[in-house]
Design an enzyme around this catalytic site. Structure first.
Site, PDB file in Angstrom:
ATOM      1  N   THR A  36       0.835  -1.203   0.000  1.00  0.00           N
ATOM      2  CA  THR A  36       0.000   0.000   0.000  1.00  0.00           C
ATOM      3  C   THR A  36       0.873   1.256   0.000  1.00  0.00           C
ATOM      4  OG1 THR A  36      -1.849  -1.033   1.125  1.00  0.00           O
ATOM      5  CG2 THR A  36      -1.551   1.305   1.547  1.00  0.00           C
ATOM      6  N   THR A  43      -0.234   1.185   6.685  1.00  0.00           N
ATOM      7  CA  THR A  43      -0.053   0.012   5.838  1.00  0.00           C
ATOM      8  C   THR A  43       0.137  -1.196   6.739  1.00  0.00           C
ATOM      9  OG1 THR A  43       1.349  -1.079   4.212  1.00  0.00           O
ATOM     10  CG2 THR A  43       2.433   0.521   5.636  1.00  0.00           C
TER      11      THR A  43
HETATM   12  N1  ASP Z   1      -3.536  -2.398   4.611  1.00  0.00           N
HETATM   13  C1  ASP Z   1      -3.798  -2.931   3.305  1.00  0.00           C
HETATM   14  C2  ASP Z   1      -5.033  -3.800   3.361  1.00  0.00           C
HETATM   15  O1  ASP Z   1      -5.204  -4.513   4.305  1.00  0.00           O
HETATM   16  C3  ASP Z   1      -2.682  -3.750   2.780  1.00  0.00           C
HETATM   17  C4  ASP Z   1      -1.373  -3.023   2.698  1.00  0.00           C
HETATM   18  O2  ASP Z   1      -1.043  -2.244   3.584  1.00  0.00           O
HETATM   19  O3  ASP Z   1      -0.651  -3.230   1.715  1.00  0.00           O
HETATM   20  O4  ASP Z   1      -5.796  -3.772   2.426  1.00  0.00           O
END
Ligand code: ASP
Length: 369
Positions: free
Chosen positions: A236, A287
């Site tokens: 993310t 993230t």
């Molecule tokens: N937090 C994001 C999700 O759970 C994933 C990520 O941080 O890449 O969708």
């Protein structure tokens, strides 16, 4: 006499309102970014790959900095910054987004203005080239905060945003990740936590041999641990900033998690979970393992600690990340306050991250130290 009084009142009003006007201070502009957290170690990074990440992270920082430097708003800065990372196939956002169980790219994004507490978010969109532009349009051009799926796409089309074929988001590396996840799922005979089957599913699902211990990978264990060790790289992207006027903003964009299904939505587009900004406290973008970040309402939790407990930014953010860790979740966040203090805590092995200060001093970091 009456006329005199009116003039006096008008003059007094003008002086008073001027006194309240924030004096722009170019020395406080600050931008912080992340490109995802997870199992990012020196051991699994080649020099070429590291260089590629550093290049895009620096480009992102310079892009947002240019906006802030010429007096632009933190909102415009975080949006422009996120767009650079969305356009790069290296990150799990925009081009390069992870694949769902069905082999699609379904993206989420959110943006928030700390001055007005206005926010915009989209979830599960598949054809908007830059999901963060859709989030911004929701904030600026609708009376809503969050739009999902088809409706969000229709809205984006009506607002004239750049629409692409779903194939635009395809990258070989992400597709291989999905294939690996599907193979692991098949060999373990069980779907991962996100994909718990419903009673209506006809295929019989064998029970996992080993129980998942979140955050504690084991060897020779089924799908869950394989995906969450091998695949636990949350790509993310996010940005937070303070502009000359002392206004805060946050933006986050993601493809979610590989092999997600049933319209799963993570923390990134949820205001207060993965994204939050409030001039009274700070701007935050997260993230990590979204389910945990949702349960802890991470981004708002950091702001609330500052607001209610009057603790400084770093302390508030660390306490919230610790809370995520205690539940078994991993990941990190970036945050900035109105004075330009920054923090970037994470409890995973690494997090792509960086910041740029008013004097142009920029730093990109990847590993724990
Ligand atoms: N937090 C994001 C999700 O759970 C994933 C990520 O941080 O890449 O969708």
């Amino acid at each position: 006499m009456k006329k005199c009084l009116l003039i006096l009142l008008l003059v007094w009003g003008a002086v008073a309102s001027k006194a309240q006007t924030v004096v722009p201070d170019p020395n406080r502009i600050t931008l912080v970014i992340h490109g995802g957290a997870g199992t990012i170690t020196r051991a699994n990074m080649s020099p070429e790959k590291e260089q590629a990440y550093r290049t895009v992270l620096n480009q992102a920082l310079q892009t947002g900095y240019a906006v802030l430097k010429k007096g632009g708003t933190s909102l415009d800065a975080v949006q422009a910054t996120v767009q650079v990372m969305e356009d790069s196939p290296l990150f799990n956002a925009g081009k390069g987004a992870v694949f769902t169980h069905e082999g699609r790219n379904e993206m989420d994004a959110a943006i928030m203005d700390g001055r007005t507490l206005k926010a915009g978010a989209v979830a599960g969109i598949t054809v908007v080239r830059n999901p963060i532009t859709a989030a911004r349009a929701v904030m600026d051009q609708s009376e809503h905060v969050m739009l999902a799926g088809r409706g969000a796409e229709q809205f984006a089309m009506e607002k004239g945003l750049t629409i692409v074929e779903p194939s635009y988001f395809y990258t070989e590396a992400r597709h291989q990740q999905l294939e690996k996840a599907l193979a692991a799922e098949k060999s373990a005979g069980t779907p991962d936590q996100l994909n718990t089957p419903t009673k209506t599913e006809t295929t019989p699902v064998k029970k996992a041999k080993t129980k998942l211990k979140p955050g504690k990978p084991q060897s020779a264990v089924p799908y869950e641990d394989q995906i969450f060790t091998e695949g636990r790289k949350y790509g993310t992207v996010g940005a937070v900033a303070v502009d000359q006027y002392g206004n805060l903003a946050a933006a986050t964009s993601t493809g979610g998690m590989t092999n997600k299904r049933y319209g799963r939505i993570g923390d990134a587009p949820l205001i207060g979970a993965g994204t939050y900004a409030d001039n009274n406290a700070c701007a935050v973008s997260c993230t990590g393992w979204g389910e945990f970040f949702i349960r802890v309402t991470v981004a708002r939790d950091v702001a609330a600690r500052m607001e209610y407990q009057q603790v400084p930014l770093t302390q508030a953010a660390q306490a919230t990340i610790d809370k995520v860790g205690k539940l078994g979740g991993d990941g990190g966040l970036i945050a900035v306050d109105r004075q330009g203090n920054i923090t970037m805590p994470f409890n995973s092995e690494g997090m792509y991250r960086g910041y740029i200060k008013a004097n142009g001093e920029a730093q990109v970091l990847i590993y724990k130290e």
